[in-house]
Scaffold this motif. Structure first.
Motif, PDB file in Angstrom:
ATOM      1  N   UNK A 174       0.823  -1.207   0.000  1.00  0.00           N
ATOM      2  CA  UNK A 174       0.000   0.000   0.000  1.00  0.00           C
ATOM      3  C   UNK A 174       0.861   1.263   0.000  1.00  0.00           C
ATOM      4  N   UNK A 175       0.259   2.360  -0.441  1.00  0.00           N
ATOM      5  CA  UNK A 175       0.953   3.649  -0.477  1.00  0.00           C
ATOM      6  C   UNK A 175       1.090   4.204   0.936  1.00  0.00           C
ATOM      7  N   UNK A 176       2.269   4.703   1.308  1.00  0.00           N
ATOM      8  CA  UNK A 176       2.467   5.215   2.671  1.00  0.00           C
ATOM      9  C   UNK A 176       1.849   6.593   2.893  1.00  0.00           C
ATOM     10  N   UNK A 177       1.652   7.359   1.828  1.00  0.00           N
ATOM     11  CA  UNK A 177       1.071   8.699   1.949  1.00  0.00           C
ATOM     12  C   UNK A 177       0.523   9.119   0.590  1.00  0.00           C
ATOM     13  N   UNK A 178      -0.223  10.230   0.579  1.00  0.00           N
ATOM     14  CA  UNK A 178      -0.714  10.776  -0.679  1.00  0.00           C
ATOM     15  C   UNK A 178       0.471  11.260  -1.512  1.00  0.00           C
ATOM     16  N   UNK A 179       0.494  10.897  -2.784  1.00  0.00           N
ATOM     17  CA  UNK A 179       1.623  11.307  -3.606  1.00  0.00           C
ATOM     18  C   UNK A 179       1.457  10.916  -5.051  1.00  0.00           C
ATOM     19  N   UNK A 180       2.571  10.963  -5.760  1.00  0.00           N
ATOM     20  CA  UNK A 180       2.636  10.625  -7.179  1.00  0.00           C
ATOM     21  C   UNK A 180       3.662   9.516  -7.359  1.00  0.00           C
ATOM     22  N   UNK A 181       3.333   8.558  -8.199  1.00  0.00           N
ATOM     23  CA  UNK A 181       4.256   7.453  -8.470  1.00  0.00           C
ATOM     24  C   UNK A 181       5.390   7.973  -9.342  1.00  0.00           C
ATOM     25  N   UNK A 182       6.592   7.908  -8.814  1.00  0.00           N
ATOM     26  CA  UNK A 182       7.769   8.363  -9.554  1.00  0.00           C
ATOM     27  C   UNK A 182       8.295   7.276 -10.484  1.00  0.00           C
ATOM     28  N   UNK A 183       8.277   6.018 -10.024  1.00  0.00           N
ATOM     29  CA  UNK A 183       8.795   4.914 -10.840  1.00  0.00           C
ATOM     30  C   UNK A 183       8.267   3.599 -10.290  1.00  0.00           C
ATOM     31  N   UNK A 184       8.145   2.613 -11.163  1.00  0.00           N
ATOM     32  CA  UNK A 184       7.832   1.241 -10.774  1.00  0.00           C
ATOM     33  C   UNK A 184       9.041   0.380 -11.091  1.00  0.00           C
ATOM     34  N   UNK A 185       9.398  -0.503 -10.180  1.00  0.00           N
ATOM     35  CA  UNK A 185      10.631  -1.281 -10.314  1.00  0.00           C
ATOM     36  C   UNK A 185      10.372  -2.751 -10.643  1.00  0.00           C
ATOM     37  N   UNK A 192       8.863 -10.807  -6.023  1.00  0.00           N
ATOM     38  CA  UNK A 192       9.160  -9.817  -4.986  1.00  0.00           C
ATOM     39  C   UNK A 192       9.801 -10.516  -3.800  1.00  0.00           C
ATOM     40  N   UNK A 193      10.712  -9.810  -3.145  1.00  0.00           N
ATOM     41  CA  UNK A 193      11.411 -10.347  -1.983  1.00  0.00           C
ATOM     42  C   UNK A 193      11.543  -9.227  -0.957  1.00  0.00           C
ATOM     43  N   UNK A 194      11.696  -9.590   0.310  1.00  0.00           N
ATOM     44  CA  UNK A 194      11.843  -8.550   1.332  1.00  0.00           C
ATOM     45  C   UNK A 194      13.003  -7.606   1.023  1.00  0.00           C
ATOM     46  N   UNK A 195      12.694  -6.308   1.010  1.00  0.00           N
ATOM     47  CA  UNK A 195      13.704  -5.304   0.714  1.00  0.00           C
ATOM     48  C   UNK A 195      13.859  -4.967  -0.749  1.00  0.00           C
ATOM     49  N   UNK A 196      13.220  -5.715  -1.649  1.00  0.00           N
ATOM     50  CA  UNK A 196      13.339  -5.413  -3.074  1.00  0.00           C
ATOM     51  C   UNK A 196      12.327  -4.332  -3.448  1.00  0.00           C
ATOM     52  N   UNK A 197      12.762  -3.201  -4.028  1.00  0.00           N
ATOM     53  CA  UNK A 197      11.843  -2.103  -4.333  1.00  0.00           C
ATOM     54  C   UNK A 197      10.774  -2.509  -5.337  1.00  0.00           C
ATOM     55  N   UNK A 198       9.583  -1.975  -5.116  1.00  0.00           N
ATOM     56  CA  UNK A 198       8.463  -2.216  -6.029  1.00  0.00           C
ATOM     57  C   UNK A 198       8.023  -0.908  -6.678  1.00  0.00           C
ATOM     58  N   UNK A 199       7.755   0.110  -5.865  1.00  0.00           N
ATOM     59  CA  UNK A 199       7.253   1.387  -6.365  1.00  0.00           C
ATOM     60  C   UNK A 199       7.922   2.510  -5.575  1.00  0.00           C
ATOM     61  N   UNK A 200       8.249   3.607  -6.253  1.00  0.00           N
ATOM     62  CA  UNK A 200       8.747   4.817  -5.594  1.00  0.00           C
ATOM     63  C   UNK A 200       7.674   5.895  -5.690  1.00  0.00           C
ATOM     64  N   UNK A 201       7.336   6.468  -4.546  1.00  0.00           N
ATOM     65  CA  UNK A 201       6.284   7.484  -4.455  1.00  0.00           C
ATOM     66  C   UNK A 201       6.880   8.741  -3.830  1.00  0.00           C
TER      67      UNK A 201
END
Length: 358
Positions: A174-185, A192-201
């Motif tokens: 889930x998104x941590x706060x209101x924002x804009x998606x900068x990139x998807x990884x 997916x694995x623990x610590x592997x980036x998924x989305x940058x907001x």
């Protein structure tokens, strides 16, 4: 039999001559006329310390959301540029492993409850027999210890179930706060694995210019009386907050400065954009003025990462790279690449033409 060329010389030869002339005309290079470009001699002057450097725009608040459990990405619900709300599902992971963990923890909790009931019943019977004098005190102590161990096992099973339930909730990112998606990884089907980036907001409306100042120039930057950031509309604005990190990077030997911009100024910028940052009037007083070199703005050629001037040498111009400083009053400060006495073209565009001469 005579060849067609010899049979019709008056028809073929003019055609061959015409074709050769056309081809030679196409291949002949154009001869540019000489262009005389005015020049000026670089001289030293007295000016205050200043620094002009390139900086990058970064969000003040940015989060790279990572997976907290392993699993394949079943659905990626957003793409770069999308606006999201706090708590909105960004991605859905395969939750079958987590669901199996919850079922296993439920079974373990049920078994622990059954053992606790048996230990309680056994303790009550042992107390009755002890009261009647049929068994020893050690037997009662043993029953009490077994009951306490059963209670601890139940507490452990409940904690394991809570952990399994929590892990099952990690399947929804889930998104941590209101924002804009900068990139998807990651994309659908990726693991997916623990610590592997998924989305940058990032949170819009609050941006800052980040500039790496050489450690050798750190004192100059700190003593600057005026710090400005150049916006895309060529306006220079002052940041609302200035922060320089107290340490230098061990590899690049630079000190990072963070210049927070106002909401109105941030609206004109985007993360990742390059801006110009100026540290001006770093030295106060005539005794602290330095000898500097400056050239007309029109003499400076800027092409991407290249900043250069045309230096007059032997009746021709030679392009020479320079390191430019601040630009004020129609002149650009030269930090490196030129020396006093060099003669340069006052118009870099004309000096770059074929046939340009001093």
């Amino acid at each position: 039999m005579r060849s067609p060329v010899s049979a019709h010389p008056t028809k073929v030869l003019p055609l061959v001559w015409l074709v050769s002339m056309l081809l030679s005309g196409l291949a002949a290079p154009a001869i540019a006329a000489d262009v005389t470009v005015p020049t000026t001699v670089v001289q030293t002057g007295r000016a205050g310390r200043s620094l002009d450097m390139d900086g990058a725009i970064q969000p003040v608040r940015q989060a790279t959301v990572s997976a907290q459990t392993a699993g394949n990405v079943l659905a990626l619900n957003v793409k770069a540029g999308d606006r999201v709300k706090a708590g909105q599902a960004l991605a859905q992971l395969d939750a079958r492993v987590a669901a199996a963990g919850v079922a296993q923890s439920d079974a373990g909790l049920a078994q622990a409850d059954a053992n606790l009931r048996n230990a309680r019943t056994q303790l009550e019977r042992t107390r009755e027999l002890r009261g009647q004098g049929y068994i020893s005190q050690s037997a009662l102590d043993n029953a009490e210890n077994q009951f306490k161990a059963a209670e601890a096992a139940v507490a452990q099973a409940r904690a394991g179930r809570s952990q399994a339930t929590l892990a099952q909730g990690f399947a929804s990112v889930n998104a941590p706060f209101d924002g804009i998606v900068l990139a998807t990884h990651l994309d659908t089907g990726d693991l997916a694995a623990p610590g592997r980036p998924i989305v940058t907001v990032y949170a819009p409306g609050a941006l800052r210019a980040v500039v790496q100042v050489p450690a050798s120039q750190a004192a100059t930057a700190r003593s600057a009386q005026r710090i400005e950031v150049q916006l895309p509309d060529q306006r220079w604005v002052a940041p609302i907050k200035k922060t320089d990190l107290p340490t230098a990077d061990a590899v690049s030997q630079t000190v990072e400065w963070r210049l927070d911009l106002s909401g109105a100024d941030s609206a004109l910028l985007m993360p990742g954009q390059t801006v110009r940052v100026r540290f001006a009037d770093a030295a106060a007083g005539a005794d602290q003025k330095l000898a500097t070199l400056s050239v007309p703005d029109a003499a400076v050629l800027r092409r991407g990462e290249l900043t250069a001037v045309y230096v007059a040498q032997d009746r021709q111009f030679v392009l020479r790279a320079i390191r430019a400083g601040s630009a004020q009053g129609g002149s650009t400060e030269v930090l490196a690449g030129l020396k006093a006495g060099d003669r340069i073209a006052t118009d870099a565009v004309k000096a770059g033409l074929a046939g340009a001469r001093p």
